[in-house]
Design an enzyme around this catalytic site. Structure first.
Site, PDB file in Angstrom:
ATOM      1  N   TYR A  86       0.844  -1.215   0.000  1.00  0.00           N
ATOM      2  CA  TYR A  86       0.000   0.000   0.000  1.00  0.00           C
ATOM      3  C   TYR A  86       0.864   1.245   0.000  1.00  0.00           C
ATOM      4  O   TYR A  86       1.686   1.409   0.880  1.00  0.00           O
ATOM      5  CB  TYR A  86      -0.918   0.041   1.226  1.00  0.00           C
ATOM      6  CG  TYR A  86      -1.927  -1.082   1.371  1.00  0.00           C
ATOM      7  CD1 TYR A  86      -2.225  -1.948   0.326  1.00  0.00           C
ATOM      8  CD2 TYR A  86      -2.572  -1.287   2.588  1.00  0.00           C
ATOM      9  CE1 TYR A  86      -3.149  -2.985   0.501  1.00  0.00           C
ATOM     10  CE2 TYR A  86      -3.494  -2.315   2.755  1.00  0.00           C
ATOM     11  CZ  TYR A  86      -3.771  -3.161   1.710  1.00  0.00           C
ATOM     12  OH  TYR A  86      -4.672  -4.179   1.897  1.00  0.00           O
ATOM     13  N   SER A  87       0.789   2.186  -0.927  1.00  0.00           N
ATOM     14  CA  SER A  87      -0.094   2.158  -2.087  1.00  0.00           C
ATOM     15  C   SER A  87       0.752   2.313  -3.355  1.00  0.00           C
ATOM     16  O   SER A  87       0.835   3.386  -3.941  1.00  0.00           O
ATOM     17  CB  SER A  87      -1.125   3.276  -1.970  1.00  0.00           C
ATOM     18  OG  SER A  87      -0.448   4.476  -1.577  1.00  0.00           O
TER      19      SER A  87
END
Length: 317
Positions: free
Chosen positions: A56-57
């Protein structure tokens, strides 16, 4: 003293708030300042269970992966509350740490520890199973991390019942670290992604479920209605597709009725149904802003009647 709202996570010694705060938005649709505000508000509401992943991300232009972990690490450091929160992260999808080879699992864990600015990960998931890697290699590497004190407990996400069963059998046979939790895709409009073999195995084996997509990418907040247009990343990802199904419409109707009875948001009811399902310890949901948070953490204070649970279950069949 343990808060009465906390739930035991499977066979582990972890006690978690019934709503796990999703960290996928941190460093994506929520910048560091916004993320800190959401984390502060979640903690103030009694929340202690934060879910993230090393990837992420990475999908955002200019990001490399690990942005969410970095923000969470800065937050716990600045608040001095690392001992009060249960941090779950995942391995296999970071652009620089792909897959579940033993070497990759160990290298990825060290990278996550650095970004989280901590000496241990409370719950470490295999993010996506890699069926061509033997379960013996995966469990062996995870066990080494547990023995080294870098990981407290291990868990699996996006795994078949067959591979999960083989993993548990190997752990039991060899006396190695054993999965305590499972992160399935599961919600009111997606039940066959968990119910059946996987849920039965989790139940038999004492695993806690921590479902993702708990609000069906926003559909179960009730903001997607026939004739309305919602401008958001998730609308573009197709959360509105459920509006076109009979089940989606039936679920919304049932949610509206129950929410009205209790005077709570639709999202709170959808999460409370999920939290009451067999094996489920804590659904995951994310908030981009502080204003979105009360509807999520409200599930801790909402107890649905058997009739209400049955109404929702029938509507979602």
């Amino acid at each position: 003293m343990t808060s009465p709202a906390l739930r035991k996570l499977g066979s582990s010694d972890l006690e978690v708030f019934p709503l796990s705060l999703g960290g996928n938005v941190f460093g994506w649709t929520a910048d560091e300042t916004q993320s800190f505000a959401v984390l502060d508000a979640y903690a103030a509401a009694g929340g202690n269970f934060i879910d993230t992943a090393d990837s992420y991300s990475a999908w955002v232009d200019g990001n490399v992966g690990g942005e969410s972990e970095t923000i969470i690490g800065k937050w716990t450091k600045s608040r001095g509350n690392r001992a009060d929160v249960v941090i779950a992260t995942k391995v296999s999808q970071h652009p620089e740490f792909q897959g579940l080879s033993a070497a990759n699992i160990k290298a990825a864990a060290d990278a996550s520890l650095r970004r989280l600015d901590t000496d241990h990960i409370d719950l470490y998931y295999t993010h996506f199973d890699q069926p061509d890697v033997p379960v013996e290699e995966i469990i062996g590497a995870l066990d080494e991390l547990v023995k080294a004190g870098k990981v407290r407990h291990i868990a699996a996400s996006n795994i078949s019942a067959e591979r999960l069963e083989a993993s548990l059998a190997f752990s039991d046979r060899e006396g190695l670290a054993r999965y305590v939790a499972l992160q399935p895709h599961y919600n009111l409009v997606s039940r066959d992604t968990y119910e059946g073999d996987l849920q039965d195995l989790a139940d038999r084996s004492g695993l806690a479920a921590v479902p993702y997509f708990a609000l069906a990418s926003g559909f179960l907040t009730g903001k997607y209605r026939t004739g309305t247009t919602v401008d958001s990343q998730r609308a573009k990802a197709g959360a509105g597709k459920h509006l076109e199904t009979e089940r989606g419409q039936k679920v919304l109707t049932a949610l509206d009725e129950v929410a009205q009875t209790h005077g709570v948001p639709v999202a709170t009811v959808a999460l409370a149904w999920l939290a009451a399902r067999p094996t489920v310890a804590a659904p995951i949901a994310s908030a981009r802003t502080v204003e979105q948070l009360p509807a999520l953490v409200g599930l801790a204070d909402l107890t649905l009647t058997e009739a209400e649970l049955a109404r929702l279950t029938d509507a979602s069949a």
